[in-house]
Enzyme design. Structure first.
Site, PDB file in Angstrom:
ATOM      1  N   HIS A 234       0.739  -1.314  -0.046  1.00 46.17           N
ATOM      2  CA  HIS A 234      -0.212   0.019   0.152  1.00 46.17           C
ATOM      3  C   HIS A 234       0.751   1.325   0.036  1.00 46.17           C
ATOM      4  O   HIS A 234       0.441   2.326   0.562  1.00 46.17           O
ATOM      5  CB  HIS A 234      -0.862  -0.162   1.267  1.00 46.17           C
ATOM      6  CG  HIS A 234      -1.935  -1.071   1.173  1.00 46.17           C
ATOM      7  ND1 HIS A 234      -2.441  -1.536   2.340  1.00 46.17           N
ATOM      8  CD2 HIS A 234      -2.429  -1.898   0.087  1.00 46.17           C
ATOM      9  CE1 HIS A 234      -3.376  -2.559   2.099  1.00 46.17           C
ATOM     10  NE2 HIS A 234      -3.228  -2.755   0.623  1.00 46.17           N
ATOM     11  N   GLU A 264      -3.278  -6.020  -9.675  1.00 43.00           N
ATOM     12  CA  GLU A 264      -1.982  -5.933  -9.182  1.00 43.00           C
ATOM     13  C   GLU A 264      -1.046  -7.005  -9.836  1.00 43.00           C
ATOM     14  O   GLU A 264      -1.595  -8.282 -10.035  1.00 43.00           O
ATOM     15  CB  GLU A 264      -1.880  -6.014  -7.507  1.00 43.00           C
ATOM     16  CG  GLU A 264      -2.912  -5.289  -6.957  1.00 43.00           C
ATOM     17  CD  GLU A 264      -2.977  -5.465  -5.423  1.00 43.00           C
ATOM     18  OE1 GLU A 264      -2.219  -6.420  -4.943  1.00 43.00           O
ATOM     19  OE2 GLU A 264      -3.911  -4.800  -4.672  1.00 43.00           O
ATOM     20  N   GLU A 360      -4.009 -13.196  -4.089  1.00 39.77           N
ATOM     21  CA  GLU A 360      -2.792 -12.041  -4.185  1.00 39.77           C
ATOM     22  C   GLU A 360      -1.582 -12.480  -3.287  1.00 39.77           C
ATOM     23  O   GLU A 360      -1.387 -11.683  -2.209  1.00 39.77           O
ATOM     24  CB  GLU A 360      -3.563 -10.906  -3.712  1.00 39.77           C
ATOM     25  CG  GLU A 360      -4.368 -10.543  -2.529  1.00 39.77           C
ATOM     26  CD  GLU A 360      -4.886  -9.185  -2.091  1.00 39.77           C
ATOM     27  OE1 GLU A 360      -3.864  -8.332  -2.319  1.00 39.77           O
ATOM     28  OE2 GLU A 360      -5.794  -8.967  -2.004  1.00 39.77           O
TER      29      GLU A 360
END
Length: 405
Positions: A234, A264, A360
Site C-alpha cells: 500500500h 495488481e 494475491e
C-alpha cells in the site's frame, strides 16, 4: 430568527442509484430479519460502507457524524446541512438533515425519526466503527436501552453478493484491466511513478463514466511503485524516475459507487536478473496454485496452509508479508472490510456460492539481498456452484510483463 436543529429538504429529484429498488429492499429486509432474530427495535448505522450498502448514499464526513436509522418500519439517512439535498437524492429512503447551530443536533435528528413515545428497548450499533464518544452520547439519549453489536451480522450479510453486485464487480474488474493496459503504455525509462499512475487513473475514470453515466465519480486511484517502493503493498506513488532493470508494481483500483475492484501485477522494466526472476516465478507458482484452490466448500485457512507449504518448498515463506486474499464489495482504503472472508491462517470461513474473493500472494525481499523487491499478483474470483470464475484477464508472469517500451 430561530434556526432549526434538523429538517427535511427534497431539492430536485431522486436519482438513479447503482442498484434497483428491489435490490435495496432485499438488503433492508435481510437486515430486519437479523433485527427480529436478535430482538432489536432499532439499528443505528454509522459506517460509510453499511450506509452505502443499505441506502446507496456515500457520505463525506470531514469530521461530522453521519448515520442511518433502521427500525421495523422506517429507514432514514441522517446527514449534515453542508451537503444540502444530495444525501436525499442519493438515498433509497428518507433523509433528515441536521444543522451546525447547536452541538449534538445529530442526536436530536435520530430522536426525530423514531419519536419519543415508544423508546427502543434494544439498539444495534456497529461496535467496530462507532467511536467511544459517540457511543456515550447515544447512550445518554437512550438511557433505558440495551445496546448490542451488530457489525459481525452485517458483515456476514455483505459477504454473499447478489447478481447486481456481481455485475458491478465484474465491470470493475474489466475497468481495472484497462487501467493496467494504460499503465504499461506509459512505462519507460525516465518516466515517474506519479505520471504513470495518472495515466492509468484517468483511463479508468473515463471508462467508469462511459459505463455508468449517471453515477457519482470519486476515489478511483492507482498505486504504481518502483524499486524499493515495491516493498509495501500500500505504498503511495512517488516522483521517482524509472530506470532499466527496475522491479515495478502495478496496482489499479477503480471505484464504482463504493464498489472497489483491483488489479495488481509485478513487472520489470527492460530486463530481469536471475535472482529476481527466480523469486518472481516462485510467487507466480503460488499464485497459480491459489487460483486452483479457490472453490466452494473450501475453508479459507486450509488454502493458506497449503500455499504456505508451497512457499516453504520454494524457499520463500520467510518473505511472505500478508494474507493471500480478501472479499470484495463495498470496500475501500477509506472504509469497509469483510474480515470474516480473508485467506488467512486464523479465518475458518467456508467459501460459498456468490462470494467474491481475491488471490494475491506477495513476498518482499529486503534491500541488499538477491532479488530485492516486492512481488505481488492479484486476481478476483467469483465463487459459483461448482467452481470459481476468474474475472481478472490481465496477464501475469515473466513471459508477459517484462516491459521494453
Amino acid at each position: 430568527m430561530e434556526r432549526p436543529d434538523f429538517f427535511t429538504l427534497k431539492n430536485g429529484d431522486k436519482v438513479k442509484l447503482p442498484f434497483t429498488n428491489s435490490e435495496y429492499d432485499r438488503r433492508v429486509n435481510n437486515l430486519r430479519k437479523v433485527m427480529d432474530k436478535n430482538n432489536m427495535d432499532m439499528v443505528i448505522l454509522t459506517s460509510m460502507h453499511n450506509i452505502a450498502y443499505y441506502t446507496g448514499f456515500i457520505y463525506c464526513s470531514f469530521g461530522r457524524p453521519y448515520g442511518c436509522v433502521v427500525t421495523k418500519n422506517k429507514i432514514s439517512t441522517i446527514s449534515a446541512n453542508i451537503d444540502a439535498s444530495q444525501p436525499w437524492r442519493r438515498s433509497h429512503c428518507d433523509n433528515v438533515i441536521y444543522t451546525d447551530w447547536k452541538r449534538d443536533n445529530f442526536l436530536r435528528a435520530i430522536v426525530s425519526i423514531i419519536g419519543r413515545d415508544d423508546p427502543p428497548k434494544n439498539i444495534g450499533l456497529e461496535n467496530d466503527h462507532v467511536t467511544l464518544e459517540m457511543r456515550e452520547k447515544i447512550g445518554s439519549i437512550f438511557t433505558f436501552s440495551i445496546f448490542r453489536d451488530i457489525s459481525k451480522d452485517l458483515m456476514k450479510l455483505r459477504m454473499i453478493k447478489s447478481k447486481e453486485e456481481i455485475e458491478i464487480i465484474k465491470n470493475g474488474a474489466k475497468i481495472a484491466d484497462l487501467g493496467g493496459e494504460e499503465i504499461v503504455k506509459n512505462i519507460r525509462e525516465g518516466n515517474t511513478e506519479i505520471e504513470v499512475a495518472i495515466a492509468g487513473r484517468d483511463r479508468m475514470e473515463r471508462e467508469i463514466v462511459k459505463t455508468y453515466p449517471g453515477a457519482e465519480y470519486m476515489d478511483t486511484w492507482v498505486w504504481f511503485q518502483s524499486g524499493i517502493n515495491t516493498d509495501g503493498a500500500h505504498n503511495p506513488k512517488t516522483n521517482r524516475k524509472l530506470i532499466k532493470g527496475d522491479i515495478l508494481s502495478l496496482n489499479t483500483f477503480p471505484m464504482i459507487s463504493g464498489y472497489y475492484t483491483a488489479l495488481e501485477r509485478t513487472l520489470f522494466l527492460d530486463h530481469v536478473d536471475d535472482d529476481s526472476l527466480k523469486a518472481w516465478e516462485a510467487n507466480v507458482k503460488v499464485h497459480k496454485r491459489g487460483l486452483e484452490l479457490i472453490k466452494p466448500g473450501v475453508k479459507c485457512s486450509d488454502i493458506c496452509h497449503e500455499l504456505n507449504e508451497l512457499f516453504a518448498e520454494l524457499g520463500y515463506l520467510q518473505y511472505r508479508t500478508f494474507g493471500y486474499g480478501h472479499s470484495f464489495g463495498v470496500l475501500s482504503h477509506f472504509y469497509g472490510r469483510e474480515a470474516g472472508l480473508e485467506l488467512r491462517e486464523d479465518i475458518n470461513t467456508v467459501l460459498e456460492e456468490n462470494m467474491v474473493i481475491s488471490m494475491e500472494p506477495m513476498i518482499m525481499i529486503p534491500e541488499g539481498k538477491p532479488g530485492a523487491g516486492g512481488y505481488r499478483e492479484h486476481d478476483i474470483l467469483v465463487i459459483g456452484k461448482d467452481g470459481a470464475e476468474n474475472i481478472t484477464k490481465f496477464p501475469f508472469g515473466p513471459e508477459h510483463n517484462i516491459i521494453k517500451n
